[in-house]
Design a protein around this motif. Structure first.
Motif, PDB file in Angstrom:
ATOM      1  N   ASP A 139       0.855  -1.183   0.000  1.00  0.00           N
ATOM      2  CA  ASP A 139       0.000   0.000   0.000  1.00  0.00           C
ATOM      3  C   ASP A 139       0.893   1.236   0.000  1.00  0.00           C
ATOM      4  O   ASP A 139       1.560   1.514   0.998  1.00  0.00           O
ATOM      5  CB  ASP A 139      -0.909  -0.015   1.233  1.00  0.00           C
ATOM      6  N   THR A 141       0.045   4.360  -0.003  1.00  0.00           N
ATOM      7  CA  THR A 141      -0.452   5.425   0.872  1.00  0.00           C
ATOM      8  C   THR A 141      -0.018   5.205   2.310  1.00  0.00           C
ATOM      9  O   THR A 141       0.480   6.124   2.977  1.00  0.00           O
ATOM     10  CB  THR A 141      -1.988   5.509   0.803  1.00  0.00           C
ATOM     11  N   ASP A 142      -0.194   3.993   2.803  1.00  0.00           N
ATOM     12  CA  ASP A 142       0.166   3.674   4.191  1.00  0.00           C
ATOM     13  C   ASP A 142       1.620   3.252   4.342  1.00  0.00           C
ATOM     14  O   ASP A 142       2.091   3.056   5.466  1.00  0.00           O
ATOM     15  CB  ASP A 142      -0.733   2.558   4.724  1.00  0.00           C
ATOM     16  N   GLN A 143       2.330   3.084   3.202  1.00  0.00           N
ATOM     17  CA  GLN A 143       3.700   2.576   3.244  1.00  0.00           C
ATOM     18  C   GLN A 143       3.746   1.278   4.052  1.00  0.00           C
ATOM     19  O   GLN A 143       4.495   1.131   5.015  1.00  0.00           O
ATOM     20  CB  GLN A 143       4.650   3.614   3.832  1.00  0.00           C
ATOM     21  N   ARG A 144       2.934   0.329   3.611  1.00  0.00           N
ATOM     22  CA  ARG A 144       2.771  -0.906   4.365  1.00  0.00           C
ATOM     23  C   ARG A 144       2.662  -2.090   3.394  1.00  0.00           C
ATOM     24  O   ARG A 144       1.858  -2.063   2.457  1.00  0.00           O
ATOM     25  CB  ARG A 144       1.519  -0.828   5.223  1.00  0.00           C
ATOM     26  N   THR A 186       6.026  -2.099   7.882  1.00  0.00           N
ATOM     27  CA  THR A 186       6.221  -0.699   7.538  1.00  0.00           C
ATOM     28  C   THR A 186       7.715  -0.385   7.701  1.00  0.00           C
ATOM     29  O   THR A 186       8.487  -1.240   8.166  1.00  0.00           O
ATOM     30  CB  THR A 186       5.405   0.220   8.458  1.00  0.00           C
TER      31      THR A 186
END
Length: 242
Positions: A139, A141-144, A186
Motif C-alpha cells: 500500500d 499510501t500507508d507505506q505498508r 512498515t
C-alpha cells in the motif's frame, strides 16, 4: 509478481539457533546435540524434499559424523559458527521428489581434546507443504506491505522475511504463533536489519516459512521446515524526492 529465491537455511534459521552460539562453559561435560529435519520447497506445482542435519554444542567441535541406524548412510557435517554448529544443508540439486529416509540419525561429535559424544534424533515421516500465500500487497499510501497465508498445520510456527535485490536478508520476524496467518511491514516495524530500511524502487522477495516441531519438542527439535519464496513486490514512496 512472483519470483523464486535460493535461500540458505543457516541465514533463515539463525534466530532459533542463537542459544547454541556461545562461549565455552567450564566444568561441564563435553556434549553435543543433533537434529535431523526435512525441508520442503515448491518448484512450479511440484513439492521437493531435502534432508537437513545439524549438530550444536557449547564447545567447539572438531568433526561431526552422522549415520542412519540400520541403513547405509554416512555424512560428515560442514562447520559453521566458529565450530559450535556443524551442518549438512541441501543445495538446489539435493532436493528430490521423495522425502528423506525416516529413522534414527546418529550424531558422533569429536572435540578438540579428543573426546567424543554421541547423540541421536528420530526423523519421522511427517511433512508440511510450503504455506499458500493468499495475499501479498504493498500500500503506497500507508507505506505498508501485508502478506497473508493459509495455515500449514495446527501447531506450526511461522516466520516472514524480505530479501533485497542483492539476495541479502534485510527483514525477518521472530517466530510467529501458530494462529497468526498475516503480517504487515512498515519502515518502522521491528525486524529490519541495521541500515536496511526500505528504499524507493527496491524490489523485495517475500519469504514465508512454516516450522513443524517434533511431538515432544524443544526450540530445536524440528520435524519439517517449509518455505514459500514465490512472491515479490516493489517499495514505492509517494512524492519521493532525492
Amino acid at each position: 509478481m512472483k519470483k523464486k529465491f535460493q535461500l540458505i537455511v543457516p541465514v533463515l534459521f539463525v534466530g532459533m539457533l542463537a542459544a547454541f552460539w556461545s562461549c565455552d562453559k567450564e566444568d561441564e561435560p563435553l556434549t553435543a546435540y543433533g537434529d535431523a529435519f526435512i525441508s520442503t520447497i515448491n518448484r512450479g506445482d511440484t513439492v521437493y524434499y531435502g534432508l537437513n542435519l545439524y549438530a550444536y554444542s557449547y564447545y567447539r567441535m572438531d568433526e561431526v559424523n552422522v549415520s542412519l541406524l540400520n541403513k547405509p548412510f554416512q555424512v560428515t557435517l560442514d562447520t559453521l559458527q566458529y565450530r559450535y554448529t556443524h551442518a549438512s544443508i541441501p543445495g538446489g540439486d539435493d532436493y528430490t521428489l521423495t522425502p528423506p529416509d525416516s529413522g534414527t540419525y546418529v550424531f558422533d561429535a569429536f572435540f578438540d581434546d579428543g573426546s567424543q559424544h554421541t547423540s541421536a534424533d528420530f526423523l519421522d515421516t511427517a511433512v508440511i507443504f510450503p504455506p499458500v500465500v493468499t495475499e501479498a500487497v504493498f500500500d503506497t499510501t500507508d507505506q505498508r506491505f501485508t502478506v497473508k497465508w493459509e495455515s500449514a498445520c495446527d501447531k506450526c510456527g511461522y516466520r516472514v522475511m524480505l530479501i533485497n535485490e542483492s539476495k541479502k536478508v534485510v527483514f525477518q520476524t521472530d517466530l510467529l504463533n501458530y494462529d497468526q496467518n498475516a503480517f504487515s511491514i512498515t519502515p518502522y516495524t521491528y525486524g529490519w536489519e541495521l541500515s536496511t530500511q526500505p528504499l524507493d524502487g527496491e524490489t523485495y522477495g517475500v519469504v514465508v516459512m512454516a516450522f513443524m516441531f517434533e511431538t515432544a519438542a524443544s526450540s530445536f527439535d524440528l520435524q519439517c521446515i517449509s518455505t514459500n519464496s514465490e512472491n515479490e513486490f516493489t517499495w514505492e514512496y509517494e512524492n519521493y524526492e532525492e
